[in-house]
Design a protein around this motif. Structure first.
Motif, PDB file in Angstrom:
ATOM      1  N   TYR A  75       0.741  -1.084   0.008  1.00 22.15           N
ATOM      2  CA  TYR A  75       0.014   0.089   0.054  1.00 22.15           C
ATOM      3  C   TYR A  75       0.832   1.286  -0.064  1.00 22.15           C
ATOM      4  CZ  TYR A  75      -3.341   3.611   1.543  1.00 22.15           C
ATOM      5  OH  TYR A  75      -3.842   4.879   1.749  1.00 22.15           O
ATOM      6  N   ASP A  76       1.889   1.208   0.725  1.00 22.88           N
ATOM      7  CA  ASP A  76       2.731   2.411   1.058  1.00 22.88           C
ATOM      8  C   ASP A  76       3.407   2.448  -0.163  1.00 22.88           C
ATOM      9  OD1 ASP A  76       1.667   2.850   3.404  1.00 22.88           O
ATOM     10  OD2 ASP A  76       3.414   2.003   4.488  1.00 22.88           O
ATOM     11  N   LEU A  77       3.984   1.468  -0.936  1.00 18.35           N
ATOM     12  CA  LEU A  77       4.634   1.651  -2.121  1.00 18.35           C
ATOM     13  C   LEU A  77       3.926   2.228  -3.307  1.00 18.35           C
ATOM     14  CD1 LEU A  77       6.630  -1.663  -2.385  1.00 18.35           C
ATOM     15  CD2 LEU A  77       7.763   0.683  -2.224  1.00 18.35           C
ATOM     16  N   THR A  78       2.917   1.747  -3.348  1.00 18.84           N
ATOM     17  CA  THR A  78       1.621   2.478  -4.249  1.00 18.84           C
ATOM     18  C   THR A  78       1.560   3.911  -3.954  1.00 18.84           C
ATOM     19  OG1 THR A  78       0.233   0.272  -4.474  1.00 18.84           O
ATOM     20  CG2 THR A  78      -0.805   2.377  -5.238  1.00 18.84           C
ATOM     21  N   GLN A  79       1.489   4.286  -2.833  1.00 17.04           N
ATOM     22  CA  GLN A  79       1.351   5.761  -2.739  1.00 17.04           C
ATOM     23  C   GLN A  79       2.622   6.476  -3.023  1.00 17.04           C
ATOM     24  OE1 GLN A  79      -1.931   4.925  -1.926  1.00 17.04           O
ATOM     25  NE2 GLN A  79      -1.699   7.146  -1.177  1.00 17.04           N
ATOM     26  N   VAL A  80       3.824   5.842  -2.964  1.00 15.86           N
ATOM     27  CA  VAL A  80       5.172   6.597  -3.318  1.00 15.86           C
ATOM     28  C   VAL A  80       5.306   6.672  -4.818  1.00 15.86           C
ATOM     29  CG1 VAL A  80       7.615   6.254  -3.252  1.00 15.86           C
ATOM     30  CG2 VAL A  80       6.256   5.933  -1.250  1.00 15.86           C
ATOM     31  N   ARG A  81       4.602   5.511  -5.440  1.00 15.98           N
ATOM     32  CA  ARG A  81       4.668   5.480  -6.745  1.00 15.98           C
ATOM     33  C   ARG A  81       3.742   6.630  -7.357  1.00 15.98           C
ATOM     34  NH1 ARG A  81       3.421   0.576  -7.273  1.00 15.98           N
ATOM     35  NH2 ARG A  81       0.870   0.681  -7.953  1.00 15.98           N
ATOM     36  N   ARG A  82       2.653   6.789  -6.836  1.00 11.98           N
ATOM     37  CA  ARG A  82       1.773   7.804  -7.377  1.00 11.98           C
ATOM     38  C   ARG A  82       1.996   9.350  -7.324  1.00 11.98           C
ATOM     39  NH1 ARG A  82      -3.919   5.602  -4.721  1.00 11.98           N
ATOM     40  NH2 ARG A  82      -4.432   3.995  -6.377  1.00 11.98           N
ATOM     41  N   GLU A  83       3.009   9.508  -6.176  1.00  7.43           N
ATOM     42  CA  GLU A  83       3.379  10.549  -6.088  1.00  7.43           C
ATOM     43  C   GLU A  83       4.797  11.054  -6.686  1.00  7.43           C
ATOM     44  OE1 GLU A  83       2.101  13.153  -4.081  1.00  7.43           O
ATOM     45  OE2 GLU A  83       0.268  11.981  -3.701  1.00  7.43           O
ATOM     46  N   MET A  84       5.559  10.057  -7.008  1.00  6.56           N
ATOM     47  CA  MET A  84       6.925  10.427  -7.513  1.00  6.56           C
ATOM     48  C   MET A  84       7.383   9.877  -8.702  1.00  6.56           C
ATOM     49  SD  MET A  84       8.863   9.871  -3.850  1.00  6.56           S
ATOM     50  CE  MET A  84      10.266  10.578  -4.509  1.00  6.56           C
ATOM     51  N   ILE A  85       6.522   8.922  -9.237  1.00  2.00           N
ATOM     52  CA  ILE A  85       7.095   8.134 -10.307  1.00  2.00           C
ATOM     53  C   ILE A  85       5.860   8.117 -11.589  1.00  2.00           C
ATOM     54  CG2 ILE A  85       7.858   5.781 -11.199  1.00  2.00           C
ATOM     55  CD1 ILE A  85       8.485   5.346  -8.164  1.00  2.00           C
ATOM     56  N   GLY A  86       6.637   8.634 -12.789  1.00  5.46           N
ATOM     57  CA  GLY A  86       5.601   8.234 -13.860  1.00  5.46           C
ATOM     58  C   GLY A  86       6.289   7.141 -14.929  1.00  5.46           C
TER      59      GLY A  86
ATOM     60  N   PRO B 155       6.274  14.048 -11.951  1.00  4.30           N
ATOM     61  CA  PRO B 155       7.070  13.041 -11.197  1.00  4.30           C
ATOM     62  C   PRO B 155       8.534  13.357 -10.815  1.00  4.30           C
ATOM     63  CG  PRO B 155       6.849  12.082 -13.380  1.00  4.30           C
ATOM     64  CD  PRO B 155       6.216  13.400 -13.323  1.00  4.30           C
ATOM     65  N   LYS B 156       9.106  12.849  -9.948  1.00  2.00           N
ATOM     66  CA  LYS B 156      10.530  12.931  -9.727  1.00  2.00           C
ATOM     67  C   LYS B 156      11.169  12.065 -10.683  1.00  2.00           C
ATOM     68  CE  LYS B 156      10.446  15.086  -5.561  1.00  2.00           C
ATOM     69  NZ  LYS B 156      11.212  16.116  -4.856  1.00  2.00           N
ATOM     70  N   VAL B 157      10.934  11.084 -11.227  1.00  2.00           N
ATOM     71  CA  VAL B 157      11.467  10.063 -12.142  1.00  2.00           C
ATOM     72  C   VAL B 157      10.390   9.571 -13.229  1.00  2.00           C
ATOM     73  CG1 VAL B 157      11.298   8.267 -10.648  1.00  2.00           C
ATOM     74  CG2 VAL B 157      13.020   8.341 -12.394  1.00  2.00           C
ATOM     75  N   VAL B 158      10.917   9.605 -14.303  1.00  3.27           N
ATOM     76  CA  VAL B 158      10.276   8.798 -15.445  1.00  3.27           C
ATOM     77  C   VAL B 158      10.780   7.486 -15.652  1.00  3.27           C
ATOM     78  CG1 VAL B 158       9.192   8.893 -17.747  1.00  3.27           C
ATOM     79  CG2 VAL B 158       9.074  10.917 -16.448  1.00  3.27           C
ATOM     80  N   LEU B 159      10.092   6.396 -15.417  1.00  3.25           N
ATOM     81  CA  LEU B 159      10.675   5.174 -15.677  1.00  3.25           C
ATOM     82  C   LEU B 159       9.859   4.518 -17.024  1.00  3.25           C
ATOM     83  CD1 LEU B 159      12.431   2.904 -14.535  1.00  3.25           C
ATOM     84  CD2 LEU B 159      10.410   2.164 -13.068  1.00  3.25           C
ATOM     85  N   ALA B 160      10.428   4.024 -17.917  1.00  6.16           N
ATOM     86  CA  ALA B 160       9.978   3.711 -19.309  1.00  6.16           C
ATOM     87  C   ALA B 160      10.689   2.337 -19.545  1.00  6.16           C
ATOM     88  CB  ALA B 160      10.421   4.712 -20.453  1.00  6.16           C
ATOM     89  N   ASP B 161       9.623   1.131 -19.764  1.00  2.82           N
ATOM     90  CA  ASP B 161       9.968  -0.263 -20.162  1.00  2.82           C
ATOM     91  C   ASP B 161       9.772  -0.455 -21.548  1.00  2.82           C
ATOM     92  OD1 ASP B 161      10.412  -2.615 -19.924  1.00  2.82           O
ATOM     93  OD2 ASP B 161       8.591  -3.362 -19.093  1.00  2.82           O
ATOM     94  N   GLU B 162      10.871  -0.786 -22.311  1.00  2.00           N
ATOM     95  CA  GLU B 162      10.810  -0.900 -23.608  1.00  2.00           C
ATOM     96  C   GLU B 162       9.702   0.270 -24.481  1.00  2.00           C
ATOM     97  OE1 GLU B 162      12.850  -2.694 -25.222  1.00  2.00           O
ATOM     98  OE2 GLU B 162      13.502  -4.083 -23.898  1.00  2.00           O
ATOM     99  N   PRO B 163      10.029   1.617 -24.130  1.00  3.73           N
ATOM    100  CA  PRO B 163       9.217   2.452 -24.540  1.00  3.73           C
ATOM    101  C   PRO B 163       9.008   2.623 -25.869  1.00  3.73           C
ATOM    102  CG  PRO B 163      11.004   3.663 -24.001  1.00  3.73           C
ATOM    103  CD  PRO B 163      11.241   2.344 -23.510  1.00  3.73           C
ATOM    104  N   THR B 164      10.079   2.234 -26.993  1.00  5.54           N
ATOM    105  CA  THR B 164       9.755   2.129 -28.396  1.00  5.54           C
ATOM    106  C   THR B 164      10.013   0.871 -29.049  1.00  5.54           C
ATOM    107  OG1 THR B 164      12.075   2.064 -28.800  1.00  5.54           O
ATOM    108  CG2 THR B 164      11.295   4.460 -28.267  1.00  5.54           C
ATOM    109  N   GLY B 165       9.541  -0.353 -28.128  1.00  7.38           N
ATOM    110  CA  GLY B 165       9.494  -1.636 -28.506  1.00  7.38           C
ATOM    111  C   GLY B 165       8.346  -1.962 -29.756  1.00  7.38           C
ATOM    112  N   ASN B 166       7.156  -1.109 -29.640  1.00  3.50           N
ATOM    113  CA  ASN B 166       6.153  -1.647 -30.558  1.00  3.50           C
ATOM    114  C   ASN B 166       6.211  -0.280 -31.655  1.00  3.50           C
ATOM    115  OD1 ASN B 166       5.308  -3.697 -29.418  1.00  3.50           O
ATOM    116  ND2 ASN B 166       4.034  -2.943 -28.033  1.00  3.50           N
TER     117      ASN B 166
END
Length: 235
Positions: A75-86, A157-168
């Motif tokens: 639950y707390d990780l979800t809150q951190v993710r919403r606040e800080m991570i794109g 967000p503090k950080v943008v995290l992209a997983d294979e953003p150009t793969g498709n």
């Protein structure tokens, strides 16, 4: 002293006999554009999930913006993710019955309060102001991915995290998305991109190569920093 946004110390993720991550140490300064590369099974997705607050390490410490997130509840990780991570995913994960601007506003809804004006500005930032009322099925793959980028940016967000953003994406749309990433990097956004694509990795400031859950290589791409005779490795 370097101002690190993210620091991993002796981080392992263990599933039975499998060490998906094996004693990883990694520092990511604020504003850096870093690519995480390596073969399938090297630990890239596991590392992304831990940095992105979607999973916790089995052992070790993870610091995000000065806070220890290693032992937080789901639950707390979800809150951190919403606040800080794109987050930007290869598969887009857009809601099919919502327009582009409504898909961006969904991210606002979970974070604070939906604001259509802000969502339209985010779409304009990725060159899609004229496609705001289109459904995902009315958009090309490249346009859908740009909606995902707008959605990731909407909450600053503090950080943008992209997983294979150009793969498709085809080459043209890959260039458009990488151009947006270059602009974000110039504006000081911290970018972490997981990729198999050498072109994508080559655009980043730094690349970290994983192999069997360990950091196998860590180097800067020219022209960001070049150490003579060391093929761009940092000291």
């Amino acid at each position: 002293m370097t101002d690190n946004l993210i620091s991993l110390r002796d981080v392992s993720k263990i599933y039975g006999d499998l060490h998906a991550l094996d004693h990883v140490d990694l520092d990511i300064p604020r504003g850096q554009w870093i690519s995480i590369v390596g073969p399938s099974g090297s630990g890239k997705t596991t590392l992304m999930n831990i940095i992105g607050c979607m999973d916790s390490p089995s052992t070790g410490q993870v610091m995000l913006d000065g806070a220890n997130i290693s032992e937080l509840s789901a639950y707390d990780l979800t809150q951190v993710r919403r606040e800080m991570i794109g987050l930007v995913f290869q598969q887009f994960h857009l809601i099919g019955h919502l327009t582009a601007v409504e898909n961006v506003m969904v991210s606002q809804y979970y974070h604070s309060v939906p604001d259509e004006k802000e969502a339209l500005e985010a779409l304009d930032r990725v060159g899609l102001a004229d496609r705001a009322t289109h459904l995902p099925r009315q958009l090309s793959g490249g346009e859908q991915q740009r909606v995902c980028v707008a959605r990731a940016l909407i909450n600053y967000p503090k950080v943008v995290l992209a997983d294979e953003p150009t793969g498709n994406l085809d080459e043209t749309n890959e260039e458009i998305v990488l151009g947006i990433f270059e602009q974000l990097h110039q504006e000081g956004t911290t970018l972490i991109v997981v990729t198999h694509d050498a072109t994508v990795a080559g655009k980043s400031q730094r690349a970290v190569r994983l192999n069997h859950g360990r950091v196998d290589d860590d180097f800067f791409n020219a022209p960001h920093r070049q150490v003579p005779g060391k093929k761009g490795h940092h000291d």
